[in-house]
Every structure is written in C-alpha cells, then in structure tokens.
Design an enzyme around this catalytic site. Sequence first.
Site, PDB file in Angstrom:
ATOM      1  N   LYS A  79       0.845  -1.203   0.000  1.00  0.00           N
ATOM      2  CA  LYS A  79       0.000   0.000   0.000  1.00  0.00           C
ATOM      3  C   LYS A  79       0.873   1.242   0.000  1.00  0.00           C
ATOM      4  CE  LYS A  79      -3.870   2.129   2.537  1.00  0.00           C
ATOM      5  NZ  LYS A  79      -4.750   2.018   3.730  1.00  0.00           N
ATOM      6  N   SER A 154      -9.725   1.875   2.787  1.00  0.00           N
ATOM      7  CA  SER A 154      -8.872   2.619   1.895  1.00  0.00           C
ATOM      8  C   SER A 154      -7.830   1.757   1.165  1.00  0.00           C
ATOM      9  CB  SER A 154      -8.136   3.695   2.692  1.00  0.00           C
ATOM     10  OG  SER A 154      -7.326   3.099   3.683  1.00  0.00           O
ATOM     11  N   SER A 178      -9.921  -0.371   7.091  1.00  0.00           N
ATOM     12  CA  SER A 178      -9.384  -0.329   5.723  1.00  0.00           C
ATOM     13  C   SER A 178      -8.645  -1.568   5.247  1.00  0.00           C
ATOM     14  CB  SER A 178      -8.462   0.872   5.563  1.00  0.00           C
ATOM     15  OG  SER A 178      -9.237   2.020   5.414  1.00  0.00           O
TER      16      SER A 178
HETATM   17  N1  GLN Z   1     -12.984   4.145   6.034  1.00  0.00           N
HETATM   18  C1  GLN Z   1     -12.486   4.654   7.269  1.00  0.00           C
HETATM   19  C2  GLN Z   1     -12.159   6.099   7.128  1.00  0.00           C
HETATM   20  O1  GLN Z   1     -12.451   6.637   6.134  1.00  0.00           O
HETATM   21  C3  GLN Z   1     -11.291   3.857   7.703  1.00  0.00           C
HETATM   22  C4  GLN Z   1     -10.058   4.236   6.987  1.00  0.00           C
HETATM   23  C5  GLN Z   1      -8.909   3.376   7.365  1.00  0.00           C
HETATM   24  O2  GLN Z   1      -9.056   2.369   8.052  1.00  0.00           O
HETATM   25  N2  GLN Z   1      -7.728   3.786   6.948  1.00  0.00           N
HETATM   26  O3  GLN Z   1     -11.628   6.702   7.995  1.00  0.00           O
END
Ligand code: GLN
Length: 484
Positions: A79, A154, A178
């Site tokens: 990532k 994400s 995410s």
């Molecule tokens: N979808 C969540 C957010 O937008 C979690 C993001 C993540 O875990 N990096 O914050």
Amino acid sequence: MNIQTETIFSWHDKLVKKEVSAVEILTLYKKRIEKLDKEIQAFLTLDFEHALQQAKNIDEQIKQKQEISLLAGLPVGVKDVLMTKGLRTTAGSKILDKYQAVYDATVVARLKDQGMVMVGKNNCDEFAMGSSTENSAFYPTKNPYDLTRVPGGSSGGSAAAVAASEVVYSLGTDTGGSIRQPAAFCGVVGLKPTYGLVSRYGLIAMASSLDCIGPFTKTVAESAAVLSIIAGHDANDATTQDKKIKNYHAELSANVKGLKVGLPQEYFIKGLDEKIKSIIMKLVRQLANQGAEIIDVSLPLTEYALPVYYIIMPAEVSSNLAKFDGLRFGSRGKEQKNLFAYYAHTRGQGFGAEVRRRILIGTYVLSAGYVDDYYLQAQKVRTKIYQDFTKIFTTVDVLLTPTTPTIPFKLGDKISDPLQMYLSDIYTVSANLAGLPGLSVPAGMVENLPVGVQLIGPRFSESTLFNIGLVIEELREPINQPNL
Ligand code: GLN
C-alpha cells in the site's frame, strides 16, 4: 499452474523443487498486471526492474543450494502509505506525487529480508481516508469481481491486486476498517492485527492511535505466515510490544470444539443486508455443528463507535498532516505574499476534499473551548468501549460479525455523501478504538459478489482468529475467483 489458485505455500514448494524459478513466477504476475491493471488500477507505481533483480537473487540462492525462506521470490504489492526506499511513495495524494521514500518501513524491511519481490505500490484513498479508494488523488481502483463496483477502501488497491492475482499477497493498513472492509469486498482474507503487534515505523500516519498494518492473502494460513514475519518489537515504534512472536502458521489448528463464539446483537440490526445476514447465520449454525458454543451477547456502546471514531481520528489527522506544508514535507506550491498564504496555497492545492474536511473537523474538535466537549469526551467513551469488549471477553473467546453491512457498492454511489460512506465501517471501527485484532474471511457470495465474516478477539488472540478462520474456509460455500 493456475495463477488464481496458487498460494505462498504452493509457490514455495514449486520453487524449492525447482519446478519453477522466481524469475518465471515474476514473469507470470507481470504479464497478468500488464493485461489487467489498465482496468483494475490496483497500482500507482510499478517497479519491475528491481523486482527482477530481487527474483534473480533468489534464483541464485536456490542454485547455490541455500535454504530460502517461505516468502522468498514471491511477488508482493505494498500500500502506498508505506515507505519503500528509493521508490515513489504518494499516500494516494498529489501533495506527495513526486516523493521518493528515503527509508523502508519496518514491515517492508522485514519482508525484504525474507526475499520478497516487491512489484509496486498499491493505490489507496488519499492518506488512507475513505472506504472505496475513490478518494485516491490519481484514479479509483475497480473491484475485480465487477469493474463497475468499488473494491472497498482505503486499502482497495492492495485487496484488488490479491483478488485479481496480480500479486501473491499484499500489505494494507487499517485505521477504522481499511483492511477488513476491502478484504470482504474483494473476496480475500484481511487481518488487522492487535495494536502494538506490528511496527508502524515508516507508515505515513493517518491516526496514530488507531493505525495498524496487516496482510491481504487468499487464505487464512497465508495470512498467518505473513504475520509471523511482520510482527514483533521494533525499537523505532515505542508502541510495539516486547513479546516473543509465535510462528502463527506452524501453530494453526482447524478446530472450534468448545470455543465460545459471541454474536453481538448490535451487529445484526436494520441496515444489514438480509442476504449477508443469512450467509453469516448459516456459518454460525455450521460452527455450532462443529462443537462451537454460540452465545448471544451485547456490546451496548456499539452505537457510539462511529461518532467517537469521527472525533478522535480527525483530531489525530489534523496533527499528523500538519507537517505537509511544502517546507518540511510535500511538494512546494508557488511563491506567495507571506508564509500563511504559502501554507494555505500549498495545502489547499495538495490535499483533496476528504482530507481537507478531516483536517478542519480535527482542528475544530481540538480547539480551545471545544476540546473538553468533543475530544476529551470522545476519549472517555473510547475507554468505555474498550471496557465493553474486555467484559465480553470474560464470557466468550471471540466475536463473530459480518464485516460490512452491504455488498460492494457501485463506483460513484457514495462519493458525494460522506456520511453514507462512513457507515461502511460501522462493524469495523470498534476494533481499532479498542486496539483489538480483527480478521475478515470470505463467507460466501451474494449476487456473484463476495461478502466477509469478521472475527474479533482479545488483544494478541490472532492464533484463535486464524483457527476459526480455517474452519470457516472449510465450511463455507466455495468462493469463485473473479472472472478476468
Ligand atoms: N474508512 C475509514 C475512514 O475513512 C477507515 C479508513 C482506514 O481504516 N484507513 O476513515
């Protein structure tokens, strides 16, 4: 050889028996990326040149009859919020478009030590903020099962790359879901380890008290194998625990006899897709047949998890992202009339809408006059949420929930409605607030799209989660590979 069904173990076996070379494996994956990634767009940067060098090194070691590690010679995606020395590292943001990392994140260094063949950097929501990978400043990643749908986020690029067999496994990060949410959407296994088990050194921080790094794999056993390498104390991350790290993979045992599995009622309410619910409940009955004891439990503070998350997370975001000012970090904007105008210009141009929204919210909840009512109050509720879990884990060994309330949604469906987007994480954020491990395992298919089951356990209970995950892999209906 069917690239879609190969695993870390099957490739390793073939390498050791000299049925295939690391260069040949890389060539297969490279061809696949070249064929598929124009559409899926799981990568932001590819680096086949170094990957080839790494593969050649492994082949040389095999030729010299040296013992190679389990992960040696296998193509990996990372990532793009993780530092990779000498390689472009953008965090999915324009502000870091041209940034080349100057050191390796600890997880990356540990995998390199094992002979990983890193093919490139996976697309993600900007600074890991999002649930669909549509917040990437570059382009959205598509779900390999249906190119009109999101892969989740994400870490959508990392999840899609594994699902599409563009890499053998990948690394993602999970601040509120995410890893688990995109794993569920892409039909792969995603692990968010216990906070403090895996070093965050070299992770471009989103919210430091919540961020965790973990693997995406096709199977549970592979997840255990990768965790055994990336876990463990690191002098560069003071929050890592000084514990002896198990060989998670060697300790696996597919057995749930006598295991107490809790079903938190707050995770099975309105808003949960009925078809997902019925897949999960079928698995629960099958686990009971295998000797697991199923217990209905309640986590009464669940409804506060998202609100608390959306105060604490932006507060940490606003602080962590202050360094991207064009002077210390981030690309330089044009000269302005004074320093303030310069910051405003650089950050205004460099950050996307979602990142700016969170910086604003975070700055607000931390500002004098509001900090007690918002930030400190949220911290108190966070402690209560943790205590809720601690109490439940005196009566059950593990909690079983759906990973997401819905099937993967269409690209564009939620991007203009942040609140709808935030609801994707309703089942995942609590584990981050409490620092607990969470594993998402493919549970079945709804309308030809994969859905996931989530296992949450006490701190450092990864082995238990893997063992139940293994049993679920045996019990569930088959998960088709995406038709690519
Ligand atoms: N979808 C969540 C957010 O937008 C979690 C993001 C993540 O875990 N990096 O914050």
